[in-house]
Design a protein around this motif. Structure first.
Motif: not given
Length: 412
Positions: A358-370
């Motif tokens: 559960d520690s974070p990776r560098s990748a993320m999605l946001s906005g409408r795609l999220g």
């Protein structure tokens, strides 16, 4: 007056599942579908499963904030559509477990029934806690169906510019506040939390979330510990009194006290203590799953309460029961994560990818795609439970983090 409920097939292994949430339903469905698919069990089920639940419906708790805000009509699906058809459902409330007699006392329509078991799966779930004075009297909650509908009705009659005070800084608070602000832009929505909003998330994701909350008109008061809720205001640890027209409490969770009252091993908040196979540490005929259990730190220190943990715990509980039916030693759990998912109204969301621990990776999605990915995950969750009726293993979870080997000891 007490009546007795028992299975007429004396040769069948009787499994009673307390709770028909994510963990309980998955466990029941996987056991029954596996009994039909696995030739080692012969031509038919080797056990009978009884599921005890206060409601006749399965509740998608991950959607209750949508119901509360009025962006979704219902988060309930009849359990007859979700549970394996051979599972027997008793709509009632479990009150006490007698581990010596292998009996659960259940109140059904005002009558206490005694249900015998050979194996009990304890999947009692969790609810919003009344952690400060006044919460139960003056605040609304979103942790169950009735509370979500009560909040929905109250929001619908508020005049413009009314202040909606959301207390809490976790995912439930953020999703609830953003959903209300999106649905009711004329209301003034405020978040108050003792630390930072979603302080466990990396800074990049937090900035995205805070920016979207701000864009929706949500005002954020961080480092504001609430000590009491009164009729029209919350009191804080620094002496402030913050007025509201409606308060929503999302700050903490509690579990049912049935395990504690039944004399089973529990932690300080009443969660059932289990080993790495989810077996109760002081009663081998009880297996736990979901929010109402606490696992050993070496395999479960990274686990967080919620759907993403309840599902794999339900799967592990099923595997433990199935192993015992085969006369085998159950394998220890190995549960990991892929992402943390946050919805921000109907048109935005954040998907923070994480390592197994559960520690974070560098990748993320946001906005409408999220938002699109979050909605897909919600739909997939319910579909997976239903598929487990006929396809054991339809739901899959990632393996847990690799643990460092224990140091070798020398014998003299």
């Amino acid at each position: 007056m007490s009546s007795s409920t028992n299975d007429t097939d004396a040769s069948a292994h009787k499994v009673v599942v307390l709770g028909a949430g994510y963990a309980g339903v998955l466990a029941a469905n996987r056991i029954l579908s596996s009994l039909h698919r696995d030739r080692s069990f012969g031509d038919g089920p080797s056990c009978r499963i009884t599921v005890v639940n206060p409601r006749p419906d399965f509740v998608e708790r991950i959607r209750l904030h949508e119901v509360a805000a009025g962006t979704r009509d219902s988060a309930s699906t009849p359990l007859s559509d979700v549970l394996h058809p051979e599972a027997r459902l008793i709509v009632g409330s479990a009150k006490l477990i007698d581990p010596d007699e292998h009996v659960v006392e259940v109140v059904v329509d005002g009558t206490v029934e005694s249900i015998w078991y050979d194996t009990l799966i304890y999947a009692a779930g969790s609810a919003t806690a009344n952690s400060v004075p006044g919460v139960d009297r003056y605040a609304y909650r979103v942790g169950d169906v009735d509370s979500a509908h009560d909040l929905r009705a109250a929001l619908g009659v508020l005049p413009a510019h009314s202040r909606v005070q959301v207390v809490g800084g976790g995912a439930t608070a953020v999703e609830t506040a953003s959903e209300i602000a999106w649905q009711y832009p004329e209301l003034d929505v405020v978040i108050a939390c003792s630390g930072e909003v979603l302080g466990v998330m990396p800074n990049k994701a937090r900035r995205k979330i805070v920016a979207k909350l701000t864009a929706l008109g949500v005002y954020i008061r961080e480092h504001t510990a609430v000590t009491e809720v009164s009729e029209r205001a919350i009191s804080t640890a620094n002496g402030d009194r913050l007025e509201f027209d409606l308060c929503v409490w999302t700050a903490s969770f509690a579990v049912p006290d049935i395990a504690y009252r039944s004399g089973l091993a529990t932690d300080e908040i009443g969660r059932l203590r289990v080993d790495a196979t989810l077996t109760c540490i002081d009663n081998p005929d009880i297996v736990g799953a979901g929010d109402a259990v606490v696992t050993p730190p070496d395999v479960g220190a990274h686990l967080r309460m919620g759907c993403a943990t309840a599902l794999p715990l339900g799967a592990q509980a099923a595997q433990t029961v199935l192993a015992r039916l085969r006369g085998e030693q159950p394998a220890p759990m190995s549960i990991g994560f892929v992402a943390q998912c946050i919805s921000l109204g109907r048109k935005a969301g954040v998907i923070q990818f994480v390592h197994a621990d559960d520690s974070p990776r560098s990748a993320m999605l946001s906005g409408r795609l999220g938002a699109s990915v979050k909605e897909s995950i919600c739909k997939m969750t319910l579909r997976s439970l239903i598929k487990e009726q006929t396809r054991p293993g339809a739901y899959r979870s990632p393996k847990g983090p690799t643990r460092a080997p224990l140091p070798e000891t020398t014998t003299r």
